[in-house]
Structure formats: structure tokens, C-alpha cells
Design a protein around this motif. Structure first.
Motif, PDB file in Angstrom:
ATOM      1  N   GLN A 167       0.831  -1.204   0.000  1.00 45.79           N
ATOM      2  CA  GLN A 167       0.000   0.000   0.000  1.00 45.79           C
ATOM      3  C   GLN A 167       0.865   1.255   0.000  1.00 45.79           C
ATOM      4  N   GLU A 168       1.948   1.242   0.755  1.00 44.69           N
ATOM      5  CA  GLU A 168       2.844   2.394   0.783  1.00 44.69           C
ATOM      6  C   GLU A 168       3.525   2.576  -0.571  1.00 44.69           C
ATOM      7  N   ALA A 169       3.937   1.481  -1.209  1.00 45.43           N
ATOM      8  CA  ALA A 169       4.542   1.577  -2.544  1.00 45.43           C
ATOM      9  C   ALA A 169       3.532   2.161  -3.537  1.00 45.43           C
ATOM     10  N   MET A 170       2.270   1.751  -3.447  1.00 48.61           N
ATOM     11  CA  MET A 170       1.240   2.308  -4.338  1.00 48.61           C
ATOM     12  C   MET A 170       1.028   3.793  -4.052  1.00 48.61           C
TER      13      MET A 170
ATOM     14  N   SER B  54       1.708   9.388  -5.790  1.00 45.68           N
ATOM     15  CA  SER B  54       1.905  10.657  -5.087  1.00 45.68           C
ATOM     16  C   SER B  54       2.195  11.847  -5.985  1.00 45.68           C
ATOM     17  N   GLY B  55       2.443  11.598  -7.253  1.00 44.91           N
ATOM     18  CA  GLY B  55       2.779  12.702  -8.144  1.00 44.91           C
ATOM     19  C   GLY B  55       4.280  12.898  -8.291  1.00 44.91           C
TER      20      GLY B  55
ATOM     21  N   PRO C 215      -1.563   3.082 -11.673  1.00 43.14           N
ATOM     22  CA  PRO C 215      -3.012   2.879 -11.590  1.00 43.14           C
ATOM     23  C   PRO C 215      -3.566   2.545 -12.978  1.00 43.14           C
ATOM     24  N   THR C 216      -4.504   1.644 -12.994  1.00 43.03           N
ATOM     25  CA  THR C 216      -5.110   1.266 -14.271  1.00 43.03           C
ATOM     26  C   THR C 216      -6.508   1.845 -14.356  1.00 43.03           C
TER      27      THR C 216
END
Length: 179
Positions: free
Chosen positions: A83-86, A91-92, A170-171
Motif C-alpha cells: 500500500q505504501e509503494a502504491m 503521489s505525483g 493505476p489502471t
């Protein structure tokens, strides 16, 4: 406690249920904790806290460890890391910015290794036995050891996010099922 702190705590309790607070506390655990500790942090009673924790275990969000004197609960660290990697990916920040941050973290650790002549945070903690250190230097070394461990975890997560940059994108289309 300032008036602002008092108001914000009251606001949190008014806007969240006990179950919400238990879930928030449980998801932020960095080490195993007992149901009593979690209940206290969440400001809720023991029995309903334990029921929520058991549901989180059933859902795979938490793990339960009954090997010690007290049953403890801890999050699925793999899920937290993913979740942190995602979050990092979404994050931009660019992959180049994350790569720079990774290099900065590694440089900081190398600087500590050079400064203290040790290779691990626990080796730094071992230097606290040096009787010539004053209290401020002992406190500084303890804090550096904690930060060092934190950076080691961050390096793993940031490195994973960089390695899997494309995979974590993200897809907008649902994945197709294979036949």
C-alpha cells in the motif's frame, strides 16, 4: 493539553466510531500490541476492541500471535508495504525524484556508518556502553539508531516502488480474465 488539542480529540471521538478508531490504531501498528493497548489507544473498551481485532484477523488485515504471555496483534507488513509503494507511485513524484530520495537515504546511512564506525543500528546502540558519552550524546545515538531502522524500512519500500514502477501504475481498465 491546549484547547486546540482538546477540541481535536473530542472532534475525532465525535466523528468516528470506536470500531473506526480501533481500525485506525491497528493499521498503524509498527510492532505487535495487545488488545488492551489497542483499546487504550483507540479510547474504547476491551471486549468490543477484541471483537474488531478478531474480525481484522479473519479478514487478513491483522495477524494474531499467541506464543507469548499475552496475545498480540500486528498488521500484515507485506500489505502495508504494498500500500505504501502504491501511495508513492500515486503521489505525483517522478521515478527520478524517488530515486534521488533513495540515494539520499543510503547516503545518510553511510554517513552514520562512517561517523560511528558501525554497520548496524544495534551496533550503534552498543556504543552507549562507552562511559565517556554524556547524556545528550547517548540520546542522540538512540535517536539516530531509531531513524536508521526507519530509513532501512523506507529504502526497501522506495526501492520496491522504483523497481515495480510500471506494475504499480493505476489502471483505468479492469484486468481481463484469462481463459
Amino acid at each position: 493539553m491546549t484547547e486546540d488539542e482538546s477540541n481535536s480529540e473530542g472532534l475525532m471521538e465525535r466523528q468516528t466510531t470506536g470500531e473506526d478508531r480501533v481500525r485506525m490504531v491497528a493499521r498503524q501498528l509498527s510492532e505487535p500490541q495487545t488488545a488492551n493497548w489497542i483499546a487504550s489507544e483507540a479510547g474504547w473498551s476491551h471486549e468490543p476492541t477484541k471483537r474488531v481485532l478478531e474480525r481484522l484477523v479473519d479478514d487478513g488485515v491483522l495477524h494474531r500471535d499467541e506464543s507469548g504471555t499475552h496475545t498480540t496483534y500486528y498488521p500484515d507488513y507485506r500489505r502495508q508495504a504494498m500500500q505504501e509503494a502504491m501511495r508513492l507511485r500515486d503521489s505525483g513524484h517522478t521515478v527520478e525524484e524517488l530515486t534521488d530520495r533513495l540515494a539520499d537515504m543510503k547516503t545518510q546511512i553511510r554517513d552514520w556508518e562512517d561517523e560511528f564506525g558501525v554497520e548496524l543500528p544495534n551496533q550503534l546502540r552498543g556504543t552507549l556502553a562507552d562511559e565517556s558519552l554524556d547524556g545528550d550524546e547517548e540520546d542522540r545515538r538512540r535517536e539516530i539508531a531509531r531513524e536508521w531502522e526507519h530509513l532501512q524500512r523506507r529504502i526497501q519500500i522506495v526501492g520496491f516502488a522504483i523497481r515495480e514502477w510500471d506494475f504499480l501504475a493505476p489502471t483505468t481498465e479492469p484486468a481481463e480474465a484469462s481463459s
